[in-house]
Design an enzyme around this catalytic site. Structure first.
Site, mmCIF file in Angstrom:
data_model
loop_
_atom_site.group_PDB
_atom_site.id
_atom_site.type_symbol
_atom_site.label_atom_id
_atom_site.label_comp_id
_atom_site.label_asym_id
_atom_site.label_seq_id
_atom_site.Cartn_x
_atom_site.Cartn_y
_atom_site.Cartn_z
ATOM 1 N N GLY A 103 -4.363 -4.021 5.880
ATOM 2 C CA GLY A 103 -3.260 -3.611 6.830
ATOM 3 C C GLY A 103 -3.717 -2.523 7.304
ATOM 4 C CB SER A 119 -1.003 0.166 1.229
ATOM 5 O OG SER A 119 -1.757 1.414 1.419
ATOM 6 C CE LYS A 130 -7.967 -2.179 6.195
ATOM 7 N NZ LYS A 130 -7.966 -0.762 6.366
ATOM 8 C CD GLU A 189 -9.413 -1.032 0.476
ATOM 9 O OE1 GLU A 189 -9.477 -1.405 1.577
ATOM 10 O OE2 GLU A 189 -8.148 -0.607 0.057
ATOM 11 C CE LYS A 199 -4.065 3.993 1.977
ATOM 12 N NZ LYS A 199 -5.287 3.501 2.767
ATOM 13 C CG ASP A 250 -11.315 -0.717 4.585
ATOM 14 O OD1 ASP A 250 -11.493 -1.467 5.523
ATOM 15 O OD2 ASP A 250 -10.148 -0.145 4.391
ATOM 16 C CG ASP A 296 -7.906 2.671 0.170
ATOM 17 O OD1 ASP A 296 -8.892 2.772 0.311
ATOM 18 O OD2 ASP A 296 -7.135 2.248 1.261
ATOM 19 C CE LYS A 322 -4.536 -0.295 0.536
ATOM 20 N NZ LYS A 322 -5.413 -0.756 1.406
#
Length: 382
Positions: free
Chosen positions: A304, A149, A276, A227, A177, A252, A202, A175
């Protein structure tokens, strides 16, 4: 439950003699930026549960110092564990880790606090029975694929350089952000440089349905998923968005329980779910979600929370379950820390982690590092 049936020959009372809560402060190697903000100092608790044979089970809290991911914080975790959850454990007999979530049920929410203690009891249970945590959970994989990530970077150039480093290291998925103003154009640039790399975005709840036409542009980029694009507590608008997008939506923050999972799938709110452990209240509930998704044909992966080694080890064990079909966020320790609190540290070779075969979480605690990073400690006798 499935696990109780599978391991019924191992169900005996787990005599807890002591619980120790250590508050740690560890500094990330690099600042980690999302749509919520930037963090570099990671405060959290390591939970330790001791039995009558000297076995030690370890768990890790994943709440942040501020309530920007969920309503929980480091300090609320302490309050709930100290004043509510630990007294419940002191007053009740535990025969199997599955008992813990049922005992904690009268305490509403506070899922990360519950998970921190339940995880330590799972580790203790596995060690008492001389089995790996992965096997105790019903996992069978010997290796797991992992991704990485990447937080929001100061420039696109730095983002591309970071991606290249991780692609060269063999990570199976990247991934990225995103947030308004750092999304479609950035991802187009990324895709032009990495046309064949598995990439997901994400959003951490940064958008609304008013952004539907904007988000639909992502359909041209062949992303694995986006996400949690919409509100942290939503499954209704996500269903509308998914019906209008080809890109799979992964939920998520909206998923805190088996019931949330069931309803989201029934509504068509997503095609993928990120499990998670801390967000859903522990390993027992995580397995329930995994089992249901597997039956419904929904892909799952393990997310994570910038964990240190203990939490990372729990993620590895969970990911050995067969329904985890996508690479998770469990990158190597060295991606985040100059020094971790386990020995050996979590190591990734060509995007793969070999599951440890020692009892429990499979990693030893680095007592020196644990002491170095501990800033407070509380002990509870049974």
């Amino acid at each position: 439950m499935f696990l109780q049936d599978k391991w019924r020959f191992l169900i005996v009372t787990i005599p807890i003699k002591q619980i120790r809560l250590r508050k740690l402060n560890m500094r990330l190697k690099h600042p980690f930026t999302t749509s919520f903000g930037t963090m570099q100092d990671r405060h959290f608790f390591i939970t330790e549960v001791l039995d009558d044979r000297g076995n030690r089970g370890f768990g890790e809290s994943v709440a942040f110092i501020s309530p920007w991911y969920s309503e929980e914080t480091v300090e609320t975790n302490l309050h709930v564990m100290k004043d509510f959850l630990i007294p419940i454990l002191q007053e009740n007999e535990i025969k199997h880790p599955n008992d813990v979530s049922a005992l904690f049920e009268p305490i509403k929410r506070n899922l990360m606090a519950k998970s921190a203690l339940e995880g330590a009891i799972w580790d203790l249970y596995a060690k008492r029975n001389k089995m790996t945590l992965a096997n105790a959970l019903g996992g069978e994989k010997k290796v797991i694929d992992v991704g990485v990530s990447i937080g929001i970077q100061p420039t696109v150039k730095q983002l591309l350089e970071t991606i290249e480093e991780n692609v060269d290291a063999g990570y199976k998925r990247i991934k990225i952000k995103i947030k308004p103003g750092w999304d479609v154009d950035v991802l187009r640039e990324v895709r032009s440089h990495f046309p064949n790399t598995p990439i997901m975005a994400d959003a951490n709840s940064a958008y609304t349905l008013a952004d539907l036409d904007h988000l639909k542009q992502l359909d041209d980029l062949n992303l694995m998923m986006i996400e949690q694009p919409l509100a942290h507590d939503d499954i209704i608008d996500h269903a509308t968005l998914q019906a209008n997008m080809d890109t799979p939506i992964c939920l998520d923050e909206s998923i805190h329980s088996f019931e949330d999972t069931r309803k989201a799938i029934q509504l068509g709110s997503c095609k993928i779910i990120n499990i998670k452990i801390g967000r859903v209240g522990g390993l027992t509930e995580a397995i329930r979600i995994h089992d249901y998704c597997q039956k419904q044909g929904i892909d799952v992966w393990c997310g994570g929370m910038l964990e240190a080694g203990v939490g990372r080890a729990h993620n590895i064990a969970l990911t050995t379950l067969s329904g985890f079909t996508m690479p998770g966020d469990t990158a190597g320790s060295s991606n985040y820390w100059e020094k971790d609190i386990i020995s050996p540290e979590v190591i990734v070779h060509d995007g793969v982690i070999t599951v440890p075969d020692k009892p429990g979480i499979g990693y030893d605690i680095d007592e020196e590092a644990l002491h170095e990073f501990t800033v407070d400690e509380k002990v509870f006798q049974f």
